[in-house]
Design a protein around this motif. Sequence first.
Motif, mmCIF file in Angstrom:
data_model
loop_
_atom_site.group_PDB
_atom_site.id
_atom_site.type_symbol
_atom_site.label_atom_id
_atom_site.label_comp_id
_atom_site.label_asym_id
_atom_site.label_seq_id
_atom_site.Cartn_x
_atom_site.Cartn_y
_atom_site.Cartn_z
ATOM 1 N N THR A 115 0.831 -1.200 0.000
ATOM 2 C CA THR A 115 0.000 0.000 0.000
ATOM 3 C C THR A 115 0.869 1.254 0.000
ATOM 4 O OG1 THR A 115 -1.925 1.027 1.054
ATOM 5 C CG2 THR A 115 -0.353 -0.034 2.539
ATOM 6 N N ASN A 116 0.266 2.398 0.232
ATOM 7 C CA ASN A 116 1.019 3.651 0.044
ATOM 8 C C ASN A 116 1.556 4.220 1.351
ATOM 9 O OD1 ASN A 116 -0.868 5.931 0.998
ATOM 10 N ND2 ASN A 116 -2.228 4.720 -0.314
ATOM 11 N N PHE A 117 2.552 5.099 1.190
ATOM 12 C CA PHE A 117 3.239 5.690 2.345
ATOM 13 C C PHE A 117 2.295 6.515 3.220
ATOM 14 C CE2 PHE A 117 6.798 5.489 -0.785
ATOM 15 C CZ PHE A 117 7.622 4.637 -0.067
ATOM 16 N N THR A 172 -7.581 11.708 5.423
ATOM 17 C CA THR A 172 -6.951 10.934 4.348
ATOM 18 C C THR A 172 -6.873 9.463 4.753
ATOM 19 O OG1 THR A 172 -5.134 10.875 2.758
ATOM 20 C CG2 THR A 172 -4.514 11.179 5.072
ATOM 21 N N GLY A 173 -7.032 8.628 3.777
ATOM 22 C CA GLY A 173 -6.823 7.200 4.018
ATOM 23 C C GLY A 173 -8.043 6.413 4.438
ATOM 24 N N LEU A 174 -9.215 7.029 4.477
ATOM 25 C CA LEU A 174 -10.369 6.211 4.884
ATOM 26 C C LEU A 174 -10.855 5.316 3.753
ATOM 27 C CD1 LEU A 174 -12.408 8.322 7.427
ATOM 28 C CD2 LEU A 174 -10.440 6.814 7.730
ATOM 29 N N GLY A 175 -10.674 5.771 2.502
ATOM 30 C CA GLY A 175 -10.957 4.870 1.380
ATOM 31 C C GLY A 175 -9.990 3.696 1.403
ATOM 32 N N CYS A 176 -8.724 4.009 1.636
ATOM 33 C CA CYS A 176 -7.706 2.938 1.711
ATOM 34 C C CYS A 176 -8.004 1.999 2.875
ATOM 35 C CB CYS A 176 -6.317 3.548 1.868
ATOM 36 S SG CYS A 176 -5.852 4.668 0.548
HETATM 37 C C1 LIG Z 1 -3.306 11.699 -0.442
HETATM 38 C C2 LIG Z 1 -2.704 10.522 -1.098
HETATM 39 N N1 LIG Z 1 -1.777 10.673 -2.083
HETATM 40 C C3 LIG Z 1 -1.321 9.525 -2.544
HETATM 41 S S1 LIG Z 1 -1.992 8.200 -1.780
HETATM 42 C C4 LIG Z 1 -2.959 9.186 -0.801
HETATM 43 C C5 LIG Z 1 -3.911 8.645 0.190
HETATM 44 C C6 LIG Z 1 -5.282 8.508 -0.384
HETATM 45 O O1 LIG Z 1 -6.104 7.844 0.541
HETATM 46 P P1 LIG Z 1 -7.682 7.818 0.423
HETATM 47 O O2 LIG Z 1 -8.014 7.617 -1.010
HETATM 48 O O3 LIG Z 1 -8.072 6.628 1.246
HETATM 49 O O4 LIG Z 1 -8.201 9.097 0.998
#
Ligand SMILES: Cc1ncsc1CCOP(=O)(O)O
Length: 266
Positions: free
Chosen positions: A23-25, A192-196
């Motif tokens: 997954t992403n940083f 940020t990151g709640l979709g992830c």
């Molecule tokens: C801001 C951002 N940039 C690259 S990955 C990321 C997180 C995106 O997470 P989500 O799509 O869950 O909000």
Amino acid sequence: MEKQLWDHVQTVRQQSPLVQNITNFVVMNNTANALLAVGASPIMAHGHAELDDMSRICRSLVVNIGTLDDYWVAAMFRAAVLAGEAGKPWVLDPVGAGASGYRDTTLRELLEHRPTVVRGNASEIMALAKANTKATKGVDSTAASSEALDAARSICQRYGSVVCISGAVDVVVGPAQSMYIHNGDPLMTKVTGLGCSATALIGAFIAVVDNRVEAVGAAMALMGVCGELAAAASSGPGSLQVNLLDKLYNITEEEFTTRLRISHEA
Ligand SMILES: Cc1ncsc1CCOP(=O)(O)O
Ligand SMILES: Nc1ncnc2c1ncn2[C@@H]1O[C@H](COP(=O)(O)OP(=O)(O)O)[C@@H](O)[C@H]1O
Ligand SMILES: [Mg+2]
């Protein structure tokens, strides 16, 4: 159906599946914590030298292209091949689909490995299906879930994946069955990151629930109901993040079933 979805939440808690995440940083910590909170066991692993071992011990795989580069992308392809060979379910999060040629080329190739599930926001799902009429604005959606329905259906038909479009309404599109989840809170778009995290939870649920539409529905229902309850107790994005983790951990059957709003129509 509410009771069935709750049973799936319990199954994750009981079986505590080990979920491999590439997954992403940005979200690594949040998604690992979300998995722990629902009772699953996360491992973040993208090193080429350990992909074979990871595939042997993990019950499912999450591939999230959020901060992709060539080393990570090669790991994603290899992990997808290994999952396919082992018959292990995996979920693809097409973060920022449509925002760059690199993302789109990578996603096209990942789709050829036939992910069990694809979860993205409406803009991403439309970009993925090449049916987008609105440009993706980075990683956030500029469209409603309903606008991406045809795109989701075409991905489902072409690659055999269950497709989840998240947003104010989460739509789960399967080959024979669709589900609409009307939970969540707009404040969730400010963290940020709640979709992830939703995608990571899907990774846990497909590890233990064979019915893929129900597995994805249960993960999204849990995220939506917990998000809604957490938002009601929060004063902004900071406290929402913390309260959401707590609610994912301590939600009861009564809270889940009384709050849940699912339908089979928009
Ligand atoms: C801001 C951002 N940039 C690259 S990955 C990321 C997180 C995106 O997470 P989500 O799509 O869950 O909000
Ligand atoms: N406007 C909204 N109202 C209620 N819940 C929302 C809204 N937008 C997103 N959510 C919820 O937030 C979570 C993340 O979804 P989303 O924001 O679409 O993902 P992403 O971060 O990948 O764009 C999901 O559980 C979704 O149901
Ligand atoms: Mg996202």
